[in-house]
Write a protein that holds these residues in place. Structure first.
Motif, mmCIF file in Angstrom:
data_model
loop_
_atom_site.group_PDB
_atom_site.id
_atom_site.type_symbol
_atom_site.label_atom_id
_atom_site.label_comp_id
_atom_site.label_asym_id
_atom_site.label_seq_id
_atom_site.Cartn_x
_atom_site.Cartn_y
_atom_site.Cartn_z
ATOM 1 N N GLY A 76 24.645 -13.508 22.634
ATOM 2 C CA GLY A 76 24.350 -13.614 24.066
ATOM 3 C C GLY A 76 25.529 -13.155 24.907
ATOM 4 N N GLY A 97 22.474 -16.920 22.889
ATOM 5 C CA GLY A 97 22.435 -17.552 24.211
ATOM 6 C C GLY A 97 23.683 -17.301 25.046
ATOM 7 N N ASP A 126 20.477 -28.654 21.590
ATOM 8 C CA ASP A 126 20.069 -27.472 20.834
ATOM 9 C C ASP A 126 18.788 -26.858 21.423
ATOM 10 O OD1 ASP A 126 22.197 -27.492 19.097
ATOM 11 O OD2 ASP A 126 21.136 -28.545 17.500
ATOM 12 N N VAL A 145 15.322 -20.778 16.726
ATOM 13 C CA VAL A 145 14.114 -21.263 16.066
ATOM 14 C C VAL A 145 14.066 -22.784 16.011
ATOM 15 C CG1 VAL A 145 12.961 -21.375 13.832
ATOM 16 C CG2 VAL A 145 13.777 -19.184 14.684
ATOM 17 N N THR A 146 15.148 -23.375 15.511
ATOM 18 C CA THR A 146 15.104 -24.813 15.245
ATOM 19 C C THR A 146 16.484 -25.428 15.463
ATOM 20 O OG1 THR A 146 14.347 -26.409 13.598
ATOM 21 C CG2 THR A 146 15.597 -24.591 12.765
ATOM 22 N N THR A 165 21.906 -18.671 16.245
ATOM 23 C CA THR A 165 21.119 -17.457 15.968
ATOM 24 C C THR A 165 21.743 -16.625 14.846
ATOM 25 O OG1 THR A 165 22.206 -16.412 17.860
ATOM 26 C CG2 THR A 165 19.978 -17.262 18.215
HETATM 27 P P1 UTP Z 1 23.768 -18.959 19.852
HETATM 28 O O1 UTP Z 1 23.311 -18.424 18.574
HETATM 29 O O2 UTP Z 1 23.824 -18.080 21.022
HETATM 30 O O3 UTP Z 1 25.163 -19.679 19.630
HETATM 31 O O4 UTP Z 1 22.853 -20.192 20.214
HETATM 32 P P2 UTP Z 1 26.632 -19.186 19.855
HETATM 33 O O5 UTP Z 1 27.352 -19.536 18.602
HETATM 34 O O6 UTP Z 1 27.099 -19.789 21.123
HETATM 35 O O7 UTP Z 1 26.556 -17.582 19.903
HETATM 36 P P3 UTP Z 1 26.961 -16.434 20.979
HETATM 37 O O8 UTP Z 1 28.023 -16.956 21.893
HETATM 38 O O9 UTP Z 1 25.673 -16.098 21.715
HETATM 39 O O10 UTP Z 1 27.408 -15.312 20.113
HETATM 40 C C1 UTP Z 1 23.121 -20.986 21.362
HETATM 41 C C2 UTP Z 1 22.812 -22.422 21.056
HETATM 42 O O11 UTP Z 1 21.404 -22.593 20.841
HETATM 43 C C3 UTP Z 1 21.152 -23.578 19.856
HETATM 44 C C4 UTP Z 1 22.527 -24.104 19.425
HETATM 45 O O12 UTP Z 1 22.832 -25.233 20.226
HETATM 46 C C5 UTP Z 1 23.447 -22.943 19.780
HETATM 47 O O13 UTP Z 1 24.765 -23.386 19.996
HETATM 48 N N1 UTP Z 1 20.352 -22.995 18.757
HETATM 49 C C6 UTP Z 1 20.245 -21.634 18.598
HETATM 50 C C7 UTP Z 1 19.685 -23.832 17.886
HETATM 51 O O14 UTP Z 1 19.790 -25.057 17.980
HETATM 52 N N2 UTP Z 1 18.914 -23.282 16.915
HETATM 53 C C8 UTP Z 1 18.751 -21.953 16.746
HETATM 54 O O15 UTP Z 1 17.974 -21.526 15.850
HETATM 55 C C9 UTP Z 1 19.466 -21.111 17.615
#
Ligand code: UTP
Length: 241
Positions: A9, A44, A66, A114-115, A120
């Motif tokens: 993101g 995100g 989450d 997803v969950t 991601t």
């Molecule tokens: P991200 O994958 O964007 O986390 O998901 P990140 O590590 O902050 O990655 P960057 O900064 O985009 O590279 C954001 C949040 O969404 C929730 C988690 O809380 C994660 O921190 N999430 C995402 C889930 O709970 N399950 C998922 O399958 C994906």
């Protein structure tokens, strides 16, 4: 070649800039136009963190946090879907079967989280495994896998290539160390190791970098190469043009 591209993101939408999202959509379209089946998982980024921090202050529990994160990944995924102008699924897939079905229909298959309990990074690895992808590319804000967090340690050294087992070994201590930022999370590394998924971790700030990596194997990030595997045949004879 079937490829899954994970776009952080913070790479796709550090702020809401239509030109950046359009440039990413253009890169994905070029990969698809070359004959690849393309799955995309969108993260995100800062927006997810802002929502999560605000809700944490309001007393939300980890699952609720989450769910907010997942919601923001899907918002970002919808931005990319809008920019792909009819070439992608209508809305972000909410599970792996749905994502695979979009690929079978010949669409660019876009999804977010997803969950609860993961990021991601892990979604992208599971999606890649579920569709037997030939290649998984992580377009992140760090240019590959380092022996330490390059943001915290200026002397951190980049690996040109690692095996999936070595990736797990590198990521494991970082995942224990609060605040350290792993190039991909531990669950993703374990899934890559378990399934033996050929992967690349690179700096995705410039979407053209992703095109060169997918179509020709050219990049300056880190290759994750399962033992006893050959170069994807797709790259054989690829021109440098
Ligand atoms: P991200 O994958 O964007 O986390 O998901 P990140 O590590 O902050 O990655 P960057 O900064 O985009 O590279 C954001 C949040 O969404 C929730 C988690 O809380 C994660 O921190 N999430 C995402 C889930 O709970 N399950 C998922 O399958 C994906």
């Amino acid at each position: 070649m079937r490829v899954v591209v994970s776009i952080g993101g913070s790479v796709l939408a550090p702020d809401l800039d239509p030109d950046r999202v359009a440039a990413y959509a253009g890169a994905i379209e070029r990969i698809a136009a070359d004959g690849c089946e393309v799955g995309v998982v969108v993260g995100g980024g800062g927006v997810a963190r802002d929502y999560i921090e605000t809700a944490r202050d309001l007393g939300a529990n980890e699952v609720e946090l989450d769910q907010l994160g997942i919601g923001t990944t899907r918002l970002n995924a919808r931005l990319l879907i809008a920019a792909l102008d009819g070439r992608a699924n209508l809305s972000p897939a909410t599970g792996y079967d749905e994502a695979a079905a979009a690929l079978r229909r010949g669409e660019v298959s876009v999804m977010g989280g997803v969950t609860p309990g993961q990021t991601t990074d892990a979604v992208a690895a599971a999606f890649a495994e579920s569709v037997d992808a030939d290649l998984l590319v992580y377009a992140t804000s760090a240019n590959g896998v380092y022996d330490a967090d390059p943001n915290a340690e200026p002397d951190a050294t980049q690996f040109g290539s690692v095996s999936p087992a070595e990736l797990v070994d590198v990521v494991l201590p970082m995942s224990r160390d609060a605040g350290a930022s792993a190039p991909v999370d531990l669950l993703a590394a374990k899934l890559i190791d378990r399934a033996g998924i050929r992967s690349i971790v690179l700096d995705g700030t410039d979407p053209n970098v992703v095109v060169d990596a997918v179509l020709r194997g050219d990049h300056t990030g880190t290759d994750v190469i399962p033992t006893d595997t050959d170069e994807p045949t797709y790259w054989t004879g690829a021109s440098d043009a």
